[in-house]
Design a protein around this motif. Structure first.
Motif, PDB file in Angstrom:
ATOM      1  N   PRO A   7       8.775  -0.192  -9.231  1.00 47.09           N
ATOM      2  CA  PRO A   7       8.648   1.324  -9.651  1.00 47.09           C
ATOM      3  C   PRO A   7       7.532   1.904  -8.542  1.00 47.09           C
ATOM      4  N   GLU A   8       6.561   1.132  -8.316  1.00 45.33           N
ATOM      5  CA  GLU A   8       5.311   1.629  -7.399  1.00 45.33           C
ATOM      6  C   GLU A   8       5.979   1.920  -5.846  1.00 45.33           C
ATOM      7  N   GLN A   9       6.873   0.979  -5.575  1.00 48.56           N
ATOM      8  CA  GLN A   9       7.345   1.004  -4.229  1.00 48.56           C
ATOM      9  C   GLN A   9       8.369   2.040  -4.191  1.00 48.56           C
ATOM     10  N   VAL A  10       8.957   2.374  -5.030  1.00 52.15           N
ATOM     11  CA  VAL A  10      10.149   3.599  -5.096  1.00 52.15           C
ATOM     12  C   VAL A  10       9.201   4.772  -5.061  1.00 52.15           C
ATOM     13  N   LYS A  11       7.848   4.749  -5.771  1.00 54.73           N
ATOM     14  CA  LYS A  11       7.283   5.985  -5.836  1.00 54.73           C
ATOM     15  C   LYS A  11       6.568   6.459  -4.370  1.00 54.73           C
TER      16      LYS A  11
END
Length: 94
Positions: A7-11
């Motif tokens: 999720p942090e990479q997608v953000k």
């Protein structure tokens, strides 16, 4: 064949794509990411103000080009078919 992102990479990817859509270069996106981590809104704003000024200059340049090209197209439309092309004449000037 699929990539799975945390999720942090997608953000972060969304942040990068949104910044690019606003006209920021990858180098500027890197600066924005560093500013985000440092929580420095003033510097972020300064970068955005600078980018806005560049965009406004480009828009003024494009408006001037549009006017010149529009005038040349009108000259072509108004001219006789056998006469020299006004667009070619302008491009051939020294």
């Amino acid at each position: 064949g699929y990539r799975h992102y945390l999720p942090e990479q997608v953000k972060r990817l969304r942040f990068i794509k949104r910044a690019q859509a606003l006209g920021f270069t990858l180098d500027e996106v890197g600066i924005l990411l560093k500013l985000d981590a440092a929580c420095t809104c003033r510097e972020t704003r300064a970068l955005a103000v600078h980018k806005l000024a560049l965009i406004e200059l480009k828009m003024a340049d494009l408006a001037a080009l549009r006017q010149v090209l529009g005038g040349l197209v009108q000259e072509c439309d108004a001219g006789a078919g056998g006469a020299a092309c006004p667009i070619i004449d302008v491009l051939n000037r020294e």
